[in-house]
Design an enzyme around this catalytic site. Structure first.
Site, PDB file in Angstrom:
ATOM      1  N   SER A 133       2.539  -1.996  10.031  1.00 52.33           N
ATOM      2  CA  SER A 133       3.978  -1.967  10.324  1.00 52.33           C
ATOM      3  C   SER A 133       4.670  -3.302  10.086  1.00 52.33           C
ATOM      4  O   SER A 133       5.534  -3.714  10.859  1.00 52.33           O
ATOM      5  CB  SER A 133       4.222  -1.445  11.742  1.00 52.33           C
ATOM      6  OG  SER A 133       3.682  -0.142  11.878  1.00 52.33           O
ATOM      7  N   LYS A 177       0.142   4.198  -0.457  1.00 50.20           N
ATOM      8  CA  LYS A 177      -0.562   5.387   0.053  1.00 50.20           C
ATOM      9  C   LYS A 177      -0.285   6.577  -0.884  1.00 50.20           C
ATOM     10  O   LYS A 177      -0.122   6.377  -2.087  1.00 50.20           O
ATOM     11  CB  LYS A 177      -0.161   5.656   1.502  1.00 50.20           C
ATOM     12  CG  LYS A 177      -0.335   4.399   2.376  1.00 50.20           C
ATOM     13  CD  LYS A 177      -0.257   4.651   3.829  1.00 50.20           C
ATOM     14  CE  LYS A 177      -0.431   3.331   4.587  1.00 50.20           C
ATOM     15  NZ  LYS A 177      -0.439   3.491   6.020  1.00 50.20           N
ATOM     16  N   GLU A 202      -7.284   4.639   7.174  1.00 50.59           N
ATOM     17  CA  GLU A 202      -7.122   6.074   6.873  1.00 50.59           C
ATOM     18  C   GLU A 202      -8.355   6.616   6.153  1.00 50.59           C
ATOM     19  O   GLU A 202      -8.746   7.763   6.341  1.00 50.59           O
ATOM     20  CB  GLU A 202      -5.828   6.288   6.057  1.00 50.59           C
ATOM     21  CG  GLU A 202      -4.604   6.120   6.953  1.00 50.59           C
ATOM     22  CD  GLU A 202      -3.365   5.578   6.274  1.00 50.59           C
ATOM     23  OE1 GLU A 202      -3.293   5.542   5.038  1.00 50.59           O
ATOM     24  OE2 GLU A 202      -2.442   5.165   7.022  1.00 50.59           O
ATOM     25  N   GLY A 239       1.350   2.916  10.824  1.00 48.53           N
ATOM     26  CA  GLY A 239       2.181   4.124  10.816  1.00 48.53           C
ATOM     27  C   GLY A 239       2.753   4.459  12.177  1.00 48.53           C
ATOM     28  O   GLY A 239       3.244   5.568  12.398  1.00 48.53           O
ATOM     29  N   GLU A 266      -6.131  -5.007   9.870  1.00 42.81           N
ATOM     30  CA  GLU A 266      -5.103  -4.019  10.170  1.00 42.81           C
ATOM     31  C   GLU A 266      -5.486  -3.269  11.433  1.00 42.81           C
ATOM     32  O   GLU A 266      -6.289  -2.324  11.380  1.00 42.81           O
ATOM     33  CB  GLU A 266      -4.994  -3.002   9.031  1.00 42.81           C
ATOM     34  CG  GLU A 266      -4.683  -3.600   7.688  1.00 42.81           C
ATOM     35  CD  GLU A 266      -4.007  -2.586   6.769  1.00 42.81           C
ATOM     36  OE1 GLU A 266      -2.908  -2.881   6.313  1.00 42.81           O
ATOM     37  OE2 GLU A 266      -4.552  -1.495   6.558  1.00 42.81           O
ATOM     38  N   HIS A 280      -9.590   1.142   4.000  1.00 43.95           N
ATOM     39  CA  HIS A 280      -8.386   1.298   4.830  1.00 43.95           C
ATOM     40  C   HIS A 280      -8.724   2.218   6.012  1.00 43.95           C
ATOM     41  O   HIS A 280      -9.539   3.132   5.885  1.00 43.95           O
ATOM     42  CB  HIS A 280      -7.251   1.884   3.988  1.00 43.95           C
ATOM     43  CG  HIS A 280      -5.939   1.845   4.701  1.00 43.95           C
ATOM     44  ND1 HIS A 280      -5.566   2.817   5.601  1.00 43.95           N
ATOM     45  CD2 HIS A 280      -4.937   0.933   4.691  1.00 43.95           C
ATOM     46  CE1 HIS A 280      -4.371   2.504   6.102  1.00 43.95           C
ATOM     47  NE2 HIS A 280      -3.973   1.366   5.559  1.00 43.95           N
ATOM     48  N   ASN A 296       0.873  -1.178   0.000  1.00 38.65           N
ATOM     49  CA  ASN A 296       0.000   0.000   0.000  1.00 38.65           C
ATOM     50  C   ASN A 296       0.904   1.220   0.000  1.00 38.65           C
ATOM     51  O   ASN A 296       1.423   1.611   1.046  1.00 38.65           O
ATOM     52  CB  ASN A 296      -0.909  -0.040   1.239  1.00 38.65           C
ATOM     53  CG  ASN A 296      -1.834   1.157   1.301  1.00 38.65           C
ATOM     54  OD1 ASN A 296      -1.875   1.966   0.374  1.00 38.65           O
ATOM     55  ND2 ASN A 296      -2.567   1.283   2.394  1.00 38.65           N
TER      56      ASN A 296
HETATM   57  C1  3PY Z   1       0.626   0.165   7.227  1.00 40.79           C
HETATM   58  O1  3PY Z   1       1.290  -0.851   7.412  1.00 40.79           O
HETATM   59  O2  3PY Z   1       0.957   1.262   7.698  1.00 40.79           O
HETATM   60  C2  3PY Z   1      -0.613   0.111   6.449  1.00 40.79           C
HETATM   61  O3  3PY Z   1      -1.425   0.984   6.573  1.00 40.79           O
HETATM   62  C3  3PY Z   1      -0.829  -0.972   5.468  1.00 40.79           C
HETATM   63  O4  3PY Z   1      -2.022  -0.782   4.761  1.00 40.79           O
END
Ligand code: 3PY
Length: 247
Positions: free
Chosen positions: A210, A12, A96, A170, A164, A94, A10
């Site tokens: 992470s 982002k 976010e 993050g 997740e 996601h 991802n």
């Molecule tokens: C991360 O590992 O920070 C993620 O958001 C993966 O989607």
């Protein structure tokens, strides 16, 4: 039932043409475990560019889409448009998107249903916040998010669920392999009880949050972890090691 390991990157809102070319060069050189399905979630403006640089074996995903085919929705992107420029996957829900853009379980379910109907494969993200985990609500939250999806998904073949935990995104904090396995196993049980034993056995559940080259192997050895959705590390050469975590 054997489930093909599936690792998504991802990216982002990161990268430009030069950086994306470099990442694609690394993925082309590999070597990538042929037993792992690899997908990269690319910023929409670069999807076509990345598709042109990557080997056909690497899937390309949008990071979001809207719930209808076209119309007066300024700034939105439809699944048909993603397909038209070469994407075969889309990441939906996601954390976010849920947290920064206030996307609800229902909107995420509607987007998922429409993307599937348009022929895209979907990585559908779920996960609890730190506050929800600390107040003992992890299962209730991920079951509620999964139920919203199950209300609209008739065929799970083209869906990968990404668990997740929001507190691991993050932050550099990763769920321990045991914490992740516990939620993945609970989700599989939920699928058995609420969808079907077949779907429970076949649906792939990725872990995200992470994931790095340093922690991927132990996570990958857990019986209910079928791959990863990788944030920051997917922009780096170590992504190859994560793809190859089961080798
Ligand atoms: C991360 O590992 O920070 C993620 O958001 C993966 O989607």
């Amino acid at each position: 039932m054997s489930r093909k390991f599936c690792v998504g990157g991802n990216w982002k809102m990161n990268g430009n043409k030069a950086e994306i070319a470099e990442i694609c060069k690394g993925l082309t050189a590999g070597p990538l475990d042929p037993n792992t399905e690899v997908v990269v979630g690319c910023p929409a403006p670069y999807l076509s560019y990345a598709r042109g640089l990557l080997p056909a074996s690497v899937g390309v995903a949008g990071q979001n889409c809207f719930k209808v085919a076209k119309g007066a929705y300024t700034g939105e992107i439809s699944p048909a448009m993603l397909k038209d420029i070469g994407a075969d996957w889309v990441i939906i829900g996601h954390s976010e998107r849920r947290q920064i853009f206030n996307e609800s379980d229902e909107l995420i379910a509607d987007k998922t249903a429409h993307a599937l109907a348009e022929g895209l494969k979907v990585i559908a993200c779920i996960g609890e916040t730190l506050q929800e985990r600390e107040s003992g609500q992890t299962e209730a939250v991920v079951f509620r998010q999964t139920k919203a999806l199950a209300n609209v998904i008739k065929d799970w073949t083209n869906v990968v669920v990404a668990y997740e935990p929001v507190w691991a995104i993050g932050t550099g904090k990763t769920a321990t392999p045991q914490q992740a396995q516990e939620v993945h196993a609970a989700l599989r049980k939920w699928f058995t009880e609420n969808v079907s034993a077949d779907v429970a056995a076949s649906v792939r559940i990725q872990y995200g949050g992470s994931v790095t080259a340093a922690n991927c192997r132990e996570l990958a050895s857990q019986p209910d972890i079928d791959g990863f959705l990788v944030g920051g590390a997917s922009l780096k050469p170590e992504f190859i090691q994560i793809v190859n975590a089961r080798q």
